[in-house]
Design an enzyme around this catalytic site. Sequence first.
Site, mmCIF file in Angstrom:
data_model
loop_
_atom_site.group_PDB
_atom_site.id
_atom_site.type_symbol
_atom_site.label_atom_id
_atom_site.label_comp_id
_atom_site.label_asym_id
_atom_site.label_seq_id
_atom_site.Cartn_x
_atom_site.Cartn_y
_atom_site.Cartn_z
ATOM 1 N N GLY A 91 0.740 -1.255 0.000
ATOM 2 C CA GLY A 91 0.000 0.000 0.000
ATOM 3 C C GLY A 91 0.766 1.299 0.000
ATOM 4 N N GLU A 95 4.004 -6.442 1.623
ATOM 5 C CA GLU A 95 3.533 -6.953 0.334
ATOM 6 C C GLU A 95 3.374 -5.829 -0.679
ATOM 7 O OE1 GLU A 95 0.565 -10.444 1.324
ATOM 8 O OE2 GLU A 95 -0.428 -8.564 0.834
ATOM 9 N N PRO A 96 4.427 -5.133 -1.011
ATOM 10 C CA PRO A 96 4.292 -3.979 -1.900
ATOM 11 C C PRO A 96 4.064 -4.372 -3.360
ATOM 12 C CG PRO A 96 6.603 -4.410 -1.448
ATOM 13 C CD PRO A 96 5.823 -5.371 -0.589
ATOM 14 N N GLY A 97 3.191 -3.654 -4.024
ATOM 15 C CA GLY A 97 3.007 -3.833 -5.460
ATOM 16 C C GLY A 97 3.389 -2.541 -6.171
ATOM 17 N N ARG A 102 -7.005 4.155 -15.235
ATOM 18 C CA ARG A 102 -7.003 4.682 -13.865
ATOM 19 C C ARG A 102 -7.654 6.053 -13.710
ATOM 20 N NH1 ARG A 102 -3.212 5.525 -11.045
ATOM 21 N NH2 ARG A 102 -3.990 4.701 -9.092
ATOM 22 N N TYR A 122 -10.673 5.970 -11.251
ATOM 23 C CA TYR A 122 -10.435 6.602 -9.944
ATOM 24 C C TYR A 122 -10.191 8.099 -10.021
ATOM 25 C CZ TYR A 122 -8.650 1.746 -9.539
ATOM 26 O OH TYR A 122 -8.471 0.386 -9.614
ATOM 27 N N CYS A 169 -14.471 4.684 -28.216
ATOM 28 C CA CYS A 169 -15.752 5.342 -28.455
ATOM 29 C C CYS A 169 -16.443 5.544 -27.119
ATOM 30 C CB CYS A 169 -16.603 4.490 -29.376
ATOM 31 S SG CYS A 169 -15.816 4.314 -30.948
HETATM 32 N N1 LLP Z 1 -1.699 -6.989 -0.736
HETATM 33 C C1 LLP Z 1 -3.013 -7.112 -0.963
HETATM 34 C C2 LLP Z 1 -3.780 -8.118 -0.272
HETATM 35 C C3 LLP Z 1 -3.633 -6.244 -1.885
HETATM 36 O O1 LLP Z 1 -4.945 -6.344 -2.092
HETATM 37 C C4 LLP Z 1 -2.862 -5.275 -2.572
HETATM 38 C C5 LLP Z 1 -3.482 -4.377 -3.542
HETATM 39 C C6 LLP Z 1 -1.485 -5.217 -2.312
HETATM 40 C C7 LLP Z 1 -0.931 -6.082 -1.380
HETATM 41 C C8 LLP Z 1 -0.572 -4.241 -2.992
HETATM 42 O O2 LLP Z 1 -0.902 -2.927 -2.746
HETATM 43 P P1 LLP Z 1 0.022 -1.771 -3.351
HETATM 44 O O3 LLP Z 1 1.378 -1.873 -2.684
HETATM 45 O O4 LLP Z 1 0.133 -2.003 -4.813
HETATM 46 O O5 LLP Z 1 -0.687 -0.536 -3.049
HETATM 47 N N2 LLP Z 1 -6.102 -0.979 -9.112
HETATM 48 C C9 LLP Z 1 -5.837 -0.006 -8.047
HETATM 49 C C10 LLP Z 1 -5.040 -0.617 -6.933
HETATM 50 C C11 LLP Z 1 -5.709 -1.839 -6.344
HETATM 51 C C12 LLP Z 1 -4.912 -2.427 -5.222
HETATM 52 C C13 LLP Z 1 -5.425 -3.780 -4.903
HETATM 53 N N3 LLP Z 1 -4.721 -4.458 -3.876
HETATM 54 C C14 LLP Z 1 -5.128 1.200 -8.644
HETATM 55 O O6 LLP Z 1 -4.842 1.193 -9.833
HETATM 56 O O7 LLP Z 1 -4.875 2.180 -7.932
#
Ligand code: LLP
Length: 436
Positions: free
Chosen positions: A252, A294-296, A334, A338, A365
């Site tokens: 997050g 758990e960073p994405g 996005r 959002y 379209c």
């Molecule tokens: N762990 C879990 C269980 C999650 O659901 C998520 C993201 C992450 C880790 C990673 O979070 P991050 O570090 O990426 O913030 N589509 C949206 C974001 C959805 C996030 C879903 N879960 C966007 O484009 O902003």
Amino acid sequence: MTQIPLICNNISIENDRLLFAGQDTAELANQYGTPVYLMDENRIRERCRTYLGAIKQAFGGKGKALYASKASSFKRIYEIMKEEGMGIDVVSSGEICTVLKAGYPLSNAYFHSNNKTDADIAYAMDNGIGYFVVDNTEELLAVQAMAAKKGIRQKILLRITPGIDPHTYAAVSTGKVDSKFGSAIETGMAEEITKLALLQENIILSGFHCHVGSQVFDSDVYLRAADVMLTFISDIKQKTGYVAEELDLGGGYGVRYVAEQPEIDIRENILGVGKFIIDKCAQLNISVPEIAFEPGRSIVADAGMTLYTVGSVKKIPGYKNYVSVDGGMTDNVRFAMYGSPYTLFPAKGLHRPFDMRCSVVGRCCESGDIIQNNVPMPQDIKRGDVIACLTTGAYHYSMASNYNRIPRPPIVMLKDGESYVAVRREKVEDLVNLDV
Ligand code: LLP
């Protein structure tokens, strides 16, 4: 000269041209065509090392960093994660299949999602998944039943809802009690599912997981989440004698899409969370569980950039200006979903005054097919010019669609002055291939 916001240190300007990871973006557009996703491999690796280094330092050499691969899932990224020693968070059989194709060991993977089908559960077990992160009671029983059928004991974490509002946008806020994810502490469901898990013969409960939201800038959120979760762990220990070995605090951390957003110091933040956890465990008289993050987004977002070519420039006198590009909501949904902010500018001619405001829009379209409104651009921007959209490494390729039967762009990796294709451009024939 217009002030160009260099929001990440892999963006620079040389001789009036925009460079990404030290490479000329206009030339890359020419070489690979547009739209194209660029990914800075060194930046991805640097971010993995920041997380792993900080976690090890904070927890005396223990702890895990799992890449939340929903942010961007393709074979090459899992190869990079394997090389960097990152764990993986997956959410579907599709992501698992990609992990396996990359030769990444599934035993280091955590299977999330709030609704895994029986087919997903079987597929993950057959391929030796490390952990299921179990969301709810039905799923717990389904995992138990499948593990019994296969004659194995399956490690799991339980997803707990800590009841925390991360103050981010609603679509990505997941830690509140009424969330669709996990079992809430406040309602007693978390305690109930823990007791039920402990009774299952084919389940090994390794610990707990929570994830409060995404694009979070308030570092206090992680301290509050850790506080609630450790108190829960201590409470469960008192009630049942069960000692959780692992605590996964989710992902997050926010990233910079525009200059007004701050840059988070991940290392400092994690060290702060670490100190808090160690003190809190001492206070509660429990041993420190193995901590995972758990960073994405913060691994891949600013390692990405999308290049487009301008198709038309429509100036509606007294109203507004549109710059249409050869991509749009199909490769970047996005803003449509959002209202997310972005930084955009041309790949060349950066000395010009940015004296026009425009909406940069896509080719679908659909009026909502907007990449960004109110973007400063030079007046003379025209058909054929290349435009860059920054910070598109997370939740772009992975959320791309084929709306209007538009093929998805390729992913081109940049590394040490070289470039290579990691995902090829989709062809229109690829789209028809599934039609019987
Ligand atoms: N762990 C879990 C269980 C999650 O659901 C998520 C993201 C992450 C880790 C990673 O979070 P991050 O570090 O990426 O913030 N589509 C949206 C974001 C959805 C996030 C879903 N879960 C966007 O484009 O902003």
